[in-house]
Design a protein around this motif. Structure first.
Motif, short mmCIF file in Angstrom:
data_model
loop_
_atom_site.label_atom_id
_atom_site.label_comp_id
_atom_site.label_asym_id
_atom_site.label_seq_id
_atom_site.Cartn_x
_atom_site.Cartn_y
_atom_site.Cartn_z
N ILE A 11 0.85 -1.20 0.00
CA ILE A 11 0.00 0.00 0.00
C ILE A 11 0.87 1.24 0.00
N THR A 12 1.93 1.20 0.81
CA THR A 12 2.84 2.36 0.89
C THR A 12 3.40 2.70 -0.49
N PHE A 13 3.90 1.67 -1.15
CA PHE A 13 4.55 1.95 -2.44
C PHE A 13 3.55 2.29 -3.53
N ILE A 50 3.65 10.18 -7.17
CA ILE A 50 4.60 10.61 -8.21
C ILE A 50 3.85 10.86 -9.51
N GLY A 51 2.92 9.95 -9.82
CA GLY A 51 2.12 10.12 -11.03
C GLY A 51 1.33 11.42 -11.00
N GLY A 52 0.71 11.68 -9.85
CA GLY A 52 -0.05 12.91 -9.70
C GLY A 52 0.83 14.13 -9.84
N LEU A 53 1.99 14.06 -9.26
CA LEU A 53 2.92 15.20 -9.30
C LEU A 53 3.40 15.47 -10.73
N ILE A 54 3.75 14.42 -11.41
CA ILE A 54 4.21 14.58 -12.80
C ILE A 54 3.10 15.16 -13.66
N PHE A 55 1.88 14.64 -13.45
CA PHE A 55 0.75 15.12 -14.22
C PHE A 55 0.48 16.59 -13.93
N LYS A 56 0.56 16.95 -12.66
CA LYS A 56 0.33 18.35 -12.27
C LYS A 56 1.38 19.27 -12.88
N SER A 76 6.35 12.85 -20.45
CA SER A 76 5.90 12.79 -19.05
C SER A 76 5.54 11.37 -18.67
N VAL A 77 4.87 10.68 -19.59
CA VAL A 77 4.52 9.28 -19.34
C VAL A 77 5.80 8.44 -19.21
N ALA A 78 6.76 8.72 -20.08
CA ALA A 78 8.02 7.97 -20.03
C ALA A 78 8.73 8.21 -18.69
N LEU A 79 8.70 9.44 -18.23
CA LEU A 79 9.32 9.78 -16.94
C LEU A 79 8.60 9.04 -15.82
N PHE A 80 7.27 9.02 -15.91
CA PHE A 80 6.48 8.33 -14.89
C PHE A 80 6.82 6.84 -14.86
N ILE A 81 6.91 6.23 -16.03
CA ILE A 81 7.23 4.81 -16.11
C ILE A 81 8.63 4.56 -15.52
N LEU A 87 10.32 6.42 -13.31
CA LEU A 87 10.32 6.60 -11.85
C LEU A 87 9.55 5.48 -11.15
N SER A 88 8.46 5.05 -11.76
CA SER A 88 7.68 3.95 -11.17
C SER A 88 8.50 2.69 -11.11
N THR A 89 9.29 2.46 -12.14
CA THR A 89 10.14 1.27 -12.17
C THR A 89 11.15 1.31 -11.02
N ILE A 90 11.71 2.49 -10.80
CA ILE A 90 12.67 2.63 -9.70
C ILE A 90 11.97 2.43 -8.36
#
Lengths: 678, 271
Positions: B114-116, B123-129, B156-161, B163-166
């Motif tokens: 849940i935390t992650f 992070i997704g919300g922040l990138i989108f904002k 932006s999507v690529a950045l999200f992917i 960062l999500s991977t990390i």
């Protein structure tokens, strides 16, 4: 001579000079490089407009001259004009209130920009110089909405006598709306349609099914489009010289002065005039069989240009073969920038708009579909000028039908709508699905006035009409169907038909070619489909095979009844009584081809008139009936469920196994993907 | 262990598929329209079927969502046992111990999940904002073009992917850290974060290797499965078997990913 009389005389003599000069100029203008040596239409309403656009305020000032020929034996004492831009003047207009309010995509700019539109006729005079400005009043022929200002009536000092031609001069200002519906500006892109005071159509008794002479000049409604007479247009558009302009007709001159460029266009035998301007337009030129093609597109979409021109050429070629060659010397496609997309997907004489989205895959045939659709409108209704407000199906439905034919031919019956990531659909099948699977296909008959369509019914003008015409095509031999369309176009081009005119031609050609094979006429086909709301659904209810058994019991010899054991004795050959029962579940009656298949491979074609609620075919054969298909070639596109059109006693499992396996795979992979987050 | 995971995956998917298959057979098998599905997707058949029986399909899809959630929880549950087994790799696999380990660690691992998830969503919300703020809130009239907008969106999507991977990598090491040392929630997050980012080259390289392995597997599967059209029962069965091999491979890679993470942790922490 008394002073008043002297003034009157002077006024008449000045007006006489004005008229003479005007006639000289207009005659010379119209005589200069005529597009068509013989007019193609009756040229009832011709316009000469000179406008100046202020690109900052989005307001243009204009001078308009209207030359109108009274087409009737009636004396006309008033003129009625459309002021379409007033539909976007405030949220109380007919259009915006029917739409449920101002579209959000425009409203969100309200605080930063003046998003509204209006047209103001500042001066109106007749050819004698009578000032008729005070005679202008707003009228509401449709809904008595006093806030709506999209129609004006101008009472004339000098009536227009039967079959006489008179000239009127207007000065008007107009403010363009933020691009919200078909027209407007967005950033530095301008698209002007229905932008000038446009005469309604005076329909004499007998024209287009009208019983008495009257003005046909509807308010501007949310559903429904336009209706106007044919005429010539001479339009000059002045704006900053860095703007590239596209417009209806042909450009005849371009002059520049003090940073302003004046673009002058001339169009003949058209019902409207639209223009578009942007400093960012890239111009791409092409041609097909002597017809100039001009594409105005923004740089970021330029790589898509080939999709517009190639699809347009496909349509040109197809109509050349099946109707008539496009008669005008040119056609312009305007592709708005994405932020101006609300002005796209519309048709005007010799010009239409088509959308673009950067990155749109080739497999999504949006560009081709809209380009071809809007081009077909050049025929229905830029040339066959039906009344879009009163009989929207006559242009939208006809266009949808031809769109299906052209798209399926050039882009594949199963892929002409989209073909991407393993999912595909054809144009015609999308049209059928678009109608038969709406939540309420009975919401309105097709014959309704467009403004009276509610709750999605307007869409029927496209899909339902397209499906009906495709079903008609399926019912008739191809030669007859093509002859119907060719005749209809040839007879009604540059004219104003109504639906009954089309039906009359269908009846004429079908009777000529086939006698009473389809009945006395095809009213039995059109009446329920155009004027009713009923649905069509045929069903194979069940198949039954019963072995023929020899007789047992008492026959001639009462003392020696034949034992039932005889049933168990080997029969040679074994015979079966086979029966299939068909149901008509819907209310629409359409004749059906039936294909009946037997276990030994034999197939029998039967014909059912489709009338009875249930109907059966029976056979006695040495083989069992295995399957039955109603309308195997799916000519009846109006049937709302093809699944129950066939029944087989040997289940068809392979396709279903494939999809069950696919579902299983998708599920398994979705589960694994979910576990990545665990 | 992989077999166990695969078995559960197969069973749950089968439970979701059976009602769908029954519906298809019941409603479509006696119609010739079913034959049109052999070649592939048919829009008319699909539309007519959904118009007639769409309600039933949506019920099945709704149930499928439940199965997805079930597998999500099961995965968390099983992760505990898998990581304990990786910790004590010399110990022979025993189903009883495995279940005990799963049960013992479930809630803690659940909270980490849940935390992650929250971190990824944040992070997704922040990138989108940030994307909206730097692109006129999506007002295309104020931007040079839709091309400009979409390209920035894709980045932006690529950045999200990325960062999500990390974050997902960090999540894996958090689970490993917790199982290895039973640290508290906060200490687990902190220690695993430091482990990942102080040894970023090694951890990222290993994770990238795992991703590339998956891409290779997916590529091979795609190539083989698209080299024929499953138009007969035998070919459909072959397609299904290939699909099972692919799923098995994916699950295997997942377990391998965790195992390699444990080895990396041991190398870094224990030396």
């Amino acid at each position: 001579m008394k002073k008043i009389a002297g003034i009157k005389c002077k006024k008449v003599s000045i007006n006489f000079v004005k008229i003479s000069i005007f006639l000289l100029i207009s005659t010379s203008l119209f005589a200069q490089n005529p597009m068509f040596p013989t007019p193609l239409s009756d040229r009832i309403a011709s316009y000469k407009i000179d406008l100046n656009l202020n690109v900052d305020t989005k307001i243009f000032t204009a001078k308009e001259t209207v030359i109108w020929k009274n087409p009737s034996p009636d004396t006309i004492r008033e003129l009625q004009f459309h002021l379409y831009y007033n539909a976007f003047k405030n949220n109380q207009s007919c259009w915006l209130s029917e739409a449920g309010g101002v579209p959000q995509h425009a409203l969100r700019y309200e605080k930063d920009e003046n998003i509204w539109a209006w047209t103001e006729v500042k001066h109106f005079e007749d050819e004698l110089g009578n000032n008729l400005t005070e005679n202008i009043k707003f009228i509401h022929p449709d809904d008595h909405n006093p806030a709506d200002q999209t129609v004006i009536s101008v009472k004339l000092e000098k009536p227009v006598l039967p079959f006489q031609t008179d000239t009127f001069h207007l000065d008007f200002d107009a403010k363009m709306p933020k691009a919200m519906v078909r027209t407007g500006y967005s950033a530095n892109y301008f698209h002007a349609v229905q932008w000038f005071p446009k005469l309604g159509v005076y329909e004499p008794a007998g024209m287009r099914c009208s019983e008495k002479g009257a003005w046909n000049c509807h308010q501007y409604h949310r559903s429904g489009e336009y209706y106007a007479n044919f005429g010539n247009y001479d339009v000059s558009i002045s704006l900053p010289n860095n703007y590239v302009v596209g417009a209806s007709g042909l450009k005849v001159s371009e002059t520049a002065k003090n940073g302003i460029k004046k673009h002058t266009y001339h169009a003949e035998d058209v019902i409207d005039f639209a223009w578009s301007a942007s400093p960012d337009f890239v111009e791409i030129k092409d041609e097909w069989e002597g017809i100039d093609i001009r594409l105005l597109i923004h740089p970021e979409h330029e790589y898509l240009a080939w999709r517009y021109t190639s699809s347009l050429k496909n349509a040109l070629e197809y109509f050349d073969k099946y109707l008539e060659k496009y008669p005008f010397p040119n056609i312009t496609i305007v592709v708005p920038p994405f932020h101006g997309v609300y002005t796209s997907s519309m048709e005007y004489p010799t010009l239409f708009t088509s959308p673009a989205i950067w990155g749109l895959p080739d497999g999504i045939k949006l560009i081709e579909t809209i380009t071809i659709h809007e081009f077909i409108h050049q025929y229905f209704m830029m040339m066959v000028a039906s009344n879009e407000m009163e009989e929207a199906w006559l242009d939208e439905g006809f266009t949808t039908y031809w769109e299906g034919r052209i798209m399926d031919k050039y882009y594949g019956k199963k892929t002409s709508s989209f073909d991407i990531l393993g999912f595909n659909a054809g144009n015609q099948e999308s049209t059928r699905v678009g109608y038969v699977h709406v939540p309420n296909p009975k919401v309105a008959p097709l014959s309704l006035h467009a403004r009276n369509f509610k709750h999605g019914g307007y869409r029927f003008s496209y899909d339902k009409a397209g499906v009906i015409l495709k079903t008609l095509e399926g019912m008739l031999p191809p030669e007859t169907n093509n002859e119907i369309w060719k005749t209809y176009f040839a007879r009604w081009k540059f004219n104003h038909p109504c639906g009954e005119d089309f039906i009359a031609i269908v009846n004429e050609i079908v009777t000529k070619n086939h006698g009473d094979e389809f009945g006395e006429n095809l009213d039995w086909f059109f009446d329920p489909l155009i004027y009713g709301t009923e649905q069509c659904d045929y069903d194979v209810a069940f198949i039954q095979n019963v072995k023929v058994v020899p007789g047992f019991g008492i026959f001639d010899d009462k003392k020696n009844p034949v034992s039932s054991d005889i049933v168990n004795e080997p029969q040679d050959p074994i015979l079966y009584n086979s029966k299939v029962v068909l149901y008509r579940l819907g209310e629409i009656i359409l004749p059906q081809e039936i294909l009946i298949g037997f276990e030994d491979g034999e197939e029998v074609w039967e014909y059912w008139d489709g009338k009875a609620r249930s109907f059966e075919f029976t056979f006695r054969k040495d083989t069992k009936m295995e399957y039955v298909i109603i309308d195997p070639r799916q000519k009846n596109q109006y049937d709302n469920n093809f699944i129950n059109n066939s029944l087989t006693l040997k289940p068809k499992k392979t396709g279903l196994q494939k999809y069950a396996a696919k579902f299983m795979m998708w599920m398994q992979n979705a589960l694994v993907t979910m576990s990545l987050f665990s | 262990m992989i077999l166990l995971l695969f078995g559960i995956n197969f069973l749950i998917a089968l439970l979701a598929t059976m009602p769908f298959s029954s519906l298809l057979n019941d409603k479509l098998s006696h119609s010739f329209e079913a034959d049109k599905l052999i070649k592939g997707f048919d829009f008319t058949v699909f539309s007519d079927f959904m118009a007639e029986y769409g309600d039933a399909v949506f019920v099945i899809l709704g149930q499928s969502h439940l199965f997805l959630m079930l597998f999500f929880f099961l995965s968390i549950y099983l992760n505990g046992g898998i990581l304990e087994h990786c910790k004590n790799a010399d110990r022979k696999f025993n189903i009883g111990s495995f279940i005990n380990d799963c049960s013992r660690n479930f809630w803690k691992l659940f909270f980490f999940s849940i935390t992650f998830l929250i971190i990824i969503l944040a992070i997704g919300g922040l990138i989108f904002k940030i994307f909206l703020l730097t692109n006129e809130n999506g007002d295309l009239a104020k931007l040079p073009s839709d091309e400009y907008f979409f390209k920035r969106f894709f980045w932006s999507v690529a950045l999200f992917i990325f960062l999500s991977t990390i974050i997902m990598m960090w999540h894996d090491y958090a689970k490993i850290q917790f199982i290895q040392q039973r640290t508290s929630w906060f200490r687990t997050l902190k220690k695993s974060f430091l482990l990942v980012f102080k040894n970023f080259r090694k951890t990222a390289f290993l994770y990238l290797l795992n991703i590339l392995s998956f891409l290779l597997l997916a590529g091979i599967y795609y190539w083989i499965s698209h080299s024929f059209n499953a138009t007969t029962t035998d070919l459909i069965l072959l397609s299904l078997i290939l699909g099972q091999i692919f799923v098995f491979g994916r699950l295997g890679l997942r377990v391998l990913n965790l195992r390699s993470g444990v080895l990396m942790w041991e190398k870094v922490v224990k030396g």
